[in-house]
Enzyme design. Structure first.
Site, PDB file in Angstrom:
ATOM      1  N   ASN A  12       4.306  27.670  86.082  1.00  0.00           N
ATOM      2  CA  ASN A  12       2.863  27.577  85.859  1.00  0.00           C
ATOM      3  C   ASN A  12       2.550  26.152  85.409  1.00  0.00           C
ATOM      4  O   ASN A  12       2.819  25.789  84.269  1.00  0.00           O
ATOM      5  CB  ASN A  12       2.465  28.601  84.776  1.00  0.00           C
ATOM      6  CG  ASN A  12       1.016  28.455  84.348  1.00  0.00           C
ATOM      7  OD1 ASN A  12       0.217  27.810  85.029  1.00  0.00           O
ATOM      8  ND2 ASN A  12       0.673  29.065  83.213  1.00  0.00           N
ATOM      9  N   LYS A  14      -0.240  24.810  85.008  1.00  0.00           N
ATOM     10  CA  LYS A  14      -1.486  24.729  84.228  1.00  0.00           C
ATOM     11  C   LYS A  14      -2.362  23.591  84.769  1.00  0.00           C
ATOM     12  O   LYS A  14      -2.308  23.282  85.957  1.00  0.00           O
ATOM     13  CB  LYS A  14      -1.192  24.571  82.736  1.00  0.00           C
ATOM     14  CG  LYS A  14      -0.193  25.613  82.239  1.00  0.00           C
ATOM     15  CD  LYS A  14      -0.123  25.710  80.746  1.00  0.00           C
ATOM     16  CE  LYS A  14       1.004  26.649  80.366  1.00  0.00           C
ATOM     17  NZ  LYS A  14       1.002  27.015  78.946  1.00  0.00           N
ATOM     18  N   HIS A  98      -3.441  35.398  82.070  1.00  0.00           N
ATOM     19  CA  HIS A  98      -2.663  34.501  81.215  1.00  0.00           C
ATOM     20  C   HIS A  98      -3.343  34.420  79.844  1.00  0.00           C
ATOM     21  O   HIS A  98      -4.575  34.463  79.749  1.00  0.00           O
ATOM     22  CB  HIS A  98      -2.577  33.109  81.852  1.00  0.00           C
ATOM     23  CG  HIS A  98      -1.604  32.217  81.153  1.00  0.00           C
ATOM     24  ND1 HIS A  98      -1.930  31.535  80.009  1.00  0.00           N
ATOM     25  CD2 HIS A  98      -0.304  31.929  81.407  1.00  0.00           C
ATOM     26  CE1 HIS A  98      -0.868  30.856  79.598  1.00  0.00           C
ATOM     27  NE2 HIS A  98       0.132  31.078  80.430  1.00  0.00           N
ATOM     28  N   GLU A 100      -4.000  32.064  77.972  1.00  0.00           N
ATOM     29  CA  GLU A 100      -5.004  30.998  77.832  1.00  0.00           C
ATOM     30  C   GLU A 100      -6.340  31.434  78.426  1.00  0.00           C
ATOM     31  O   GLU A 100      -7.402  31.029  77.950  1.00  0.00           O
ATOM     32  CB  GLU A 100      -4.476  29.703  78.473  1.00  0.00           C
ATOM     33  CG  GLU A 100      -3.363  29.097  77.610  1.00  0.00           C
ATOM     34  CD  GLU A 100      -2.349  28.260  78.364  1.00  0.00           C
ATOM     35  OE1 GLU A 100      -2.612  27.854  79.513  1.00  0.00           O
ATOM     36  OE2 GLU A 100      -1.262  28.015  77.797  1.00  0.00           O
ATOM     37  N   GLU A 170       4.575  37.520  77.659  1.00  0.00           N
ATOM     38  CA  GLU A 170       4.494  36.178  77.075  1.00  0.00           C
ATOM     39  C   GLU A 170       3.913  36.273  75.667  1.00  0.00           C
ATOM     40  O   GLU A 170       2.684  36.291  75.502  1.00  0.00           O
ATOM     41  CB  GLU A 170       3.577  35.295  77.923  1.00  0.00           C
ATOM     42  CG  GLU A 170       4.072  35.108  79.337  1.00  0.00           C
ATOM     43  CD  GLU A 170       3.541  33.815  79.922  1.00  0.00           C
ATOM     44  OE1 GLU A 170       4.366  32.995  80.349  1.00  0.00           O
ATOM     45  OE2 GLU A 170       2.315  33.604  79.929  1.00  0.00           O
ATOM     46  N   GLY A 176       4.095  27.288  74.706  1.00  0.00           N
ATOM     47  CA  GLY A 176       3.809  25.877  74.444  1.00  0.00           C
ATOM     48  C   GLY A 176       4.113  25.442  73.019  1.00  0.00           C
ATOM     49  O   GLY A 176       3.733  24.355  72.598  1.00  0.00           O
ATOM     50  N   SER A 216       8.049  29.110  76.181  1.00  0.00           N
ATOM     51  CA  SER A 216       9.009  28.052  75.855  1.00  0.00           C
ATOM     52  C   SER A 216      10.399  28.298  76.439  1.00  0.00           C
ATOM     53  O   SER A 216      11.409  28.009  75.787  1.00  0.00           O
ATOM     54  CB  SER A 216       9.079  27.845  74.342  1.00  0.00           C
ATOM     55  OG  SER A 216       7.819  27.440  73.835  1.00  0.00           O
TER      56      SER A 216
HETATM   57  C1  PEP Z   1       3.090  29.767  80.167  1.00  0.00           C
HETATM   58  O1  PEP Z   1       2.064  29.141  80.011  1.00  0.00           O
HETATM   59  O2  PEP Z   1       3.097  30.732  80.950  1.00  0.00           O
HETATM   60  C2  PEP Z   1       4.275  29.358  79.398  1.00  0.00           C
HETATM   61  C3  PEP Z   1       5.249  30.203  79.282  1.00  0.00           C
HETATM   62  O3  PEP Z   1       4.263  28.086  78.873  1.00  0.00           O
HETATM   63  P1  PEP Z   1       5.510  27.317  78.144  1.00  0.00           P
HETATM   64  O4  PEP Z   1       6.729  27.578  78.977  1.00  0.00           O
HETATM   65  O5  PEP Z   1       5.097  25.893  78.134  1.00  0.00           O
HETATM   66  O6  PEP Z   1       5.626  27.928  76.781  1.00  0.00           O
END
Ligand code: PEP
Length: 254
Positions: A12, A14, A98, A100, A170, A176, A216
């Protein structure tokens, strides 16, 4: 009954990267990964780079995904993007719900379910995201929250659609932040989600649905997470923006 689930790792990106960046990253990934692994690999660039990435992926085994879509099929919805428009760019997967989007765009479970239905209507497969906040985890409410998100975000889908859905667990506190759920924490929630899928949709469906972990994921924690029995791949944010780290994660997934 075959319970083998093909691993699926999605990147992803973003709101990162211009078209030249996207081309360059896609070329490196394509050249390094095509035919190299049994894992299904999905790149989810921003809308603005979908066409360029699709062209770079022609003839490769890597697949294209989008990060969002409208719940509506077409019409006077300025700035929105419909499932059919994505499908016409060779998009196969689309991330829905997601954290976000849930957080900054007030997406509810009901809206996420409508977006998943819109994806299927155009032949796309949704990657349905869910996960608890730190506050919810510390209050001991993780299972209650993700259970409700699971049921609500798949509401109204047909049985043959549920079985095709990809879920992404998630935890919001791990996205992040550099904080990863431990492999045991991830496995525990994934097993809970699969048990809830069994209650809601039966054993056969629950055994077939792939559940990604996201939050992460990096090359150095990927193997432990991805070898858990109910972890069927990863949704990767930050580490998907570099060919070497994303490739290393994929190599840990099969
Ligand atoms: C995501 O946004 O789906 C995600 C897992 O981000 P990150 O790997 O940067 O934590």
């Amino acid at each position: 009954m075959d319970h083998h689930r093909q691993p699926i790792v999605a990147g992803n990106w973003k709101m990162n990267g211009t078209v030249p960046f996207a081309r360059e990253l896609t070329r490196s990934l394509r050249d390094g990964l095509t035919g190299q692994t049994d894992t299904e690999i999905v790149l989810c660039p921003p809308f603005t780079a979908l066409d360029a990435v699709a062209r770079e992926l022609e003839g490769s085994t890597l697949l294209l995904g989008a990060q969002n879509l409208s719940e509506r099929p077409a019409g006077a919805f300025t700035g929105e993007i419909a499932a059919e428009q994505l499908a016409s760019l060779q998009v196969r997967y689309v991330i829905v719900g997601h954290s976000e989007r849930r957080q900054y765009h007030q997406e509810s479970d009901a809206l996420v379910a409508r977006k998943a239905a819109a994806a299927f209507a155009a032949g796309l497969t949704p990657i349905v995201c869910l996960g608890e906040t730190l506050e919810e985890r510390e209050a001991g409410n993780t299972e209650q929250i993700v259970g409700r998100q699971l049921t609500g975000s798949l509401a109204g889908l047909a049985a043959e659609q549920i079985v095709q859905c990809v879920l992404a667990y998630e935890p919001v506190w791990a996205i992040g932040t550099g904080k990863t759920a431990s492999a045991a924490q991830a496995q525990s929630v994934h097993a809970f989600l699969r048990a809830r899928l069994t209650e809601n949709h039966g054993l056969e469906t629950a055994a077939a649905v792939r559940i990604q972990y996201g939050g992460s994921v990096k090359p150095d924690n990927a193997r432990e997470l991805l070898t858990q029995p109910d972890v069927d791949g990863a949704l990767v944010g930050g580490a998907s923006l570099k060919a070497d780290s994303f490739s290393a994660i994929i190599r840990h997934s099969a």
